[in-house]
Design an enzyme around this catalytic site. Structure first.
Site, PDB file in Angstrom:
ATOM      1  N   ARG A  93       0.823  -1.201   0.000  1.00 41.61           N
ATOM      2  CA  ARG A  93       0.000   0.000   0.000  1.00 41.61           C
ATOM      3  C   ARG A  93       0.861   1.255   0.000  1.00 41.61           C
ATOM      4  O   ARG A  93       1.768   1.405   0.802  1.00 41.61           O
ATOM      5  CB  ARG A  93      -0.922   0.051   1.216  1.00 41.61           C
ATOM      6  CG  ARG A  93      -1.675   1.371   1.291  1.00 41.61           C
ATOM      7  CD  ARG A  93      -3.079   1.199   1.697  1.00 41.61           C
ATOM      8  NE  ARG A  93      -3.811   2.459   1.667  1.00 41.61           N
ATOM      9  CZ  ARG A  93      -4.913   2.680   2.370  1.00 41.61           C
ATOM     10  NH1 ARG A  93      -5.387   1.720   3.143  1.00 41.61           N
ATOM     11  NH2 ARG A  93      -5.550   3.814   2.274  1.00 41.61           N
ATOM     12  N   ARG A 102      -6.397   1.884  -3.827  1.00 40.29           N
ATOM     13  CA  ARG A 102      -5.416   1.248  -2.965  1.00 40.29           C
ATOM     14  C   ARG A 102      -5.377  -0.252  -3.206  1.00 40.29           C
ATOM     15  O   ARG A 102      -6.382  -0.876  -3.532  1.00 40.29           O
ATOM     16  CB  ARG A 102      -5.678   1.559  -1.498  1.00 40.29           C
ATOM     17  CG  ARG A 102      -6.979   1.046  -0.875  1.00 40.29           C
ATOM     18  CD  ARG A 102      -8.260   1.782  -1.225  1.00 40.29           C
ATOM     19  NE  ARG A 102      -8.280   3.201  -0.924  1.00 40.29           N
ATOM     20  CZ  ARG A 102      -8.703   3.702   0.235  1.00 40.29           C
ATOM     21  NH1 ARG A 102      -9.173   2.913   1.164  1.00 40.29           N
ATOM     22  NH2 ARG A 102      -8.695   4.990   0.425  1.00 40.29           N
ATOM     23  N   ASP A 105      -6.770  -2.135   1.939  1.00 43.36           N
ATOM     24  CA  ASP A 105      -7.168  -1.269   3.051  1.00 43.36           C
ATOM     25  C   ASP A 105      -7.709  -2.184   4.137  1.00 43.36           C
ATOM     26  O   ASP A 105      -8.573  -3.023   3.863  1.00 43.36           O
ATOM     27  CB  ASP A 105      -8.259  -0.309   2.540  1.00 43.36           C
ATOM     28  CG  ASP A 105      -8.781   0.646   3.608  1.00 43.36           C
ATOM     29  OD1 ASP A 105      -7.984   1.105   4.452  1.00 43.36           O
ATOM     30  OD2 ASP A 105      -9.988   0.946   3.571  1.00 43.36           O
ATOM     31  N   ASP A 107      -9.374  -1.996   7.845  1.00 46.96           N
ATOM     32  CA  ASP A 107      -9.946  -1.095   8.842  1.00 46.96           C
ATOM     33  C   ASP A 107     -10.488  -1.879  10.028  1.00 46.96           C
ATOM     34  O   ASP A 107     -11.209  -2.868   9.852  1.00 46.96           O
ATOM     35  CB  ASP A 107     -11.095  -0.280   8.228  1.00 46.96           C
ATOM     36  CG  ASP A 107     -10.609   0.712   7.178  1.00 46.96           C
ATOM     37  OD1 ASP A 107      -9.426   1.091   7.207  1.00 46.96           O
ATOM     38  OD2 ASP A 107     -11.426   1.105   6.322  1.00 46.96           O
TER      39      ASP A 107
HETATM   40  C1  X6L Z   1     -19.621  12.227   1.007  1.00 44.86           C
HETATM   41  C2  X6L Z   1     -18.321  12.464   1.369  1.00 44.86           C
HETATM   42  C3  X6L Z   1     -20.056  10.921   0.927  1.00 44.86           C
HETATM   43  C4  X6L Z   1     -17.468  11.432   1.625  1.00 44.86           C
HETATM   44  C5  X6L Z   1     -19.190   9.871   1.185  1.00 44.86           C
HETATM   45  C6  X6L Z   1     -17.396   7.720   1.983  1.00 44.86           C
HETATM   46  C7  X6L Z   1     -15.575   9.205   1.867  1.00 44.86           C
HETATM   47  C8  X6L Z   1     -16.503   6.685   2.172  1.00 44.86           C
HETATM   48  C9  X6L Z   1     -14.691   8.170   2.054  1.00 44.86           C
HETATM   49  C10 X6L Z   1     -17.883  10.131   1.551  1.00 44.86           C
HETATM   50  C11 X6L Z   1     -16.939   9.007   1.806  1.00 44.86           C
HETATM   51  C12 X6L Z   1     -15.143   6.924   2.206  1.00 44.86           C
HETATM   52  C13 X6L Z   1     -13.875   2.363  -0.227  1.00 44.86           C
HETATM   53  C14 X6L Z   1     -14.657   3.145  -1.073  1.00 44.86           C
HETATM   54  C15 X6L Z   1     -13.210   4.384  -0.090  1.00 44.86           C
HETATM   55  C16 X6L Z   1     -14.152   0.983  -0.150  1.00 44.86           C
HETATM   56  C17 X6L Z   1     -15.913   1.343  -1.735  1.00 44.86           C
HETATM   57  C18 X6L Z   1     -14.208   5.784   2.409  1.00 44.86           C
HETATM   58  C19 X6L Z   1     -12.741   5.918   2.120  1.00 44.86           C
HETATM   59  N1  X6L Z   1     -12.985   3.148   0.399  1.00 44.86           N
HETATM   60  N2  X6L Z   1     -15.647   2.659  -1.827  1.00 44.86           N
HETATM   61  N3  X6L Z   1     -14.211   4.416  -0.974  1.00 44.86           N
HETATM   62  N4  X6L Z   1     -15.182   0.519  -0.920  1.00 44.86           N
HETATM   63  N5  X6L Z   1     -16.898   0.822  -2.459  1.00 44.86           N
HETATM   64  O1  X6L Z   1     -13.515   0.201   0.571  1.00 44.86           O
HETATM   65  O2  X6L Z   1     -14.602   4.708   2.793  1.00 44.86           O
HETATM   66  S1  X6L Z   1     -12.375   5.822   0.397  1.00 44.86           S
HETATM   67 MG    MG Z   2     -11.503   2.104   4.477  1.00 44.44          MG
HETATM   68 MG    MG Z   3      -8.177   2.493   6.145  1.00 43.20          MG
END
Ligand code: X6L
Ligand code: MG
Ligand code: MG
Length: 184
Positions: A93, A102, A105, A107
């Site tokens: 990563r 990435r 990840d 968590d």
């Molecule tokens: C508005 C603003 C709405 C921010 C949502 C949601 C930001 C999730 C970051 C958000 C917002 C994240 C994954 C991902 C990411 C994953 C899928 C995060 C961190 N990680 N999408 N996006 N799976 N499907 O593991 O979770 S970035």
């Molecule tokens: Mg995450």
């Molecule tokens: Mg993380």
């Protein structure tokens, strides 16, 4: 006290979310499970399905594979978190753009019924209940007796039913642990 063995008595039950959207996603998830289970103080006890999920947060990136694990561990929450970050490094990563693609990840979602809010770690994970890509696999692995099970179950059912969340079962894997779970 030996930092690696800070606990007495029964091991804790923790839930870990895994995600990958770069490289060989499935192999990366399987390698992560292998590394986690090979740790002397962590035993994987349940493995969810692998789900393909639309990216959220930063949407201009490839789809993810997401899954969750239930583990037993004798590590403290902070030591478990640090170990997960070390596994992310081992699996290549590189942190580039925030919320960007990435290789892996890892968590920490839940650790027994621990509630904590420190700079390094907040438990339960503060955004898990808003993320279908976490809740759907988590529902596969969560014990019926867990205090959050009903809430996770209902949210996960809703997410799969309305289909708008972009979550589809990719494959189910049979996980046979290399090590026995700890005595309890
Ligand atoms: C508005 C603003 C709405 C921010 C949502 C949601 C930001 C999730 C970051 C958000 C917002 C994240 C994954 C991902 C990411 C994953 C899928 C995060 C961190 N990680 N999408 N996006 N799976 N499907 O593991 O979770 S970035
Ligand atoms: Mg995450
Ligand atoms: Mg993380």
């Amino acid at each position: 006290m030996d930092e690696q063995f800070p606990r007495e008595g029964a091991p804790a039950v923790a839930y870990i979310a895994l995600g990958s959207n770069m490289g060989n996603r499935e192999q990366l998830l399987l390698s992560a499970i292998g590394l986690i289970d090979a740790h002397p103080n962590i035993a994987v006890t349940k493995v969810s399905g692998m789900y393909e999920t639309d990216p959220v947060g930063y949407t201009d990136q490839p789809p993810f594979l997401n899954m969750t694990l239930a583990v037993q561990t004798t590590l403290s929450p902070i030591m478990l978190l640090r170990q997960l970050l070390a596994f992310e490094q081992q699996l290549g990563r590189v942190r580039q753009i925030r919320w960007g693609p990435r290789t892996i990840d890892l968590d920490l979602l839940l650790y027994d019924n621990v509630r904590m809010d420190q700079e390094e770690l907040t438990l339960p994970h503060p955004r898990m209940m808003e993320r279908s890509f976490v809740l759907v696999p988590l529902n596969d692995t969560m014990d019926q007796s867990h205090p959050l099970q009903a809430e996770v179950g209902a949210a996960s059912e809703a997410a799969l039913l309305d289909g708008k969340e972009g979550i589809t079962l990719w494959k189910t894997i049979n996980w046979r642990s290399a090590s026995e779970p700890f005595e309890s």
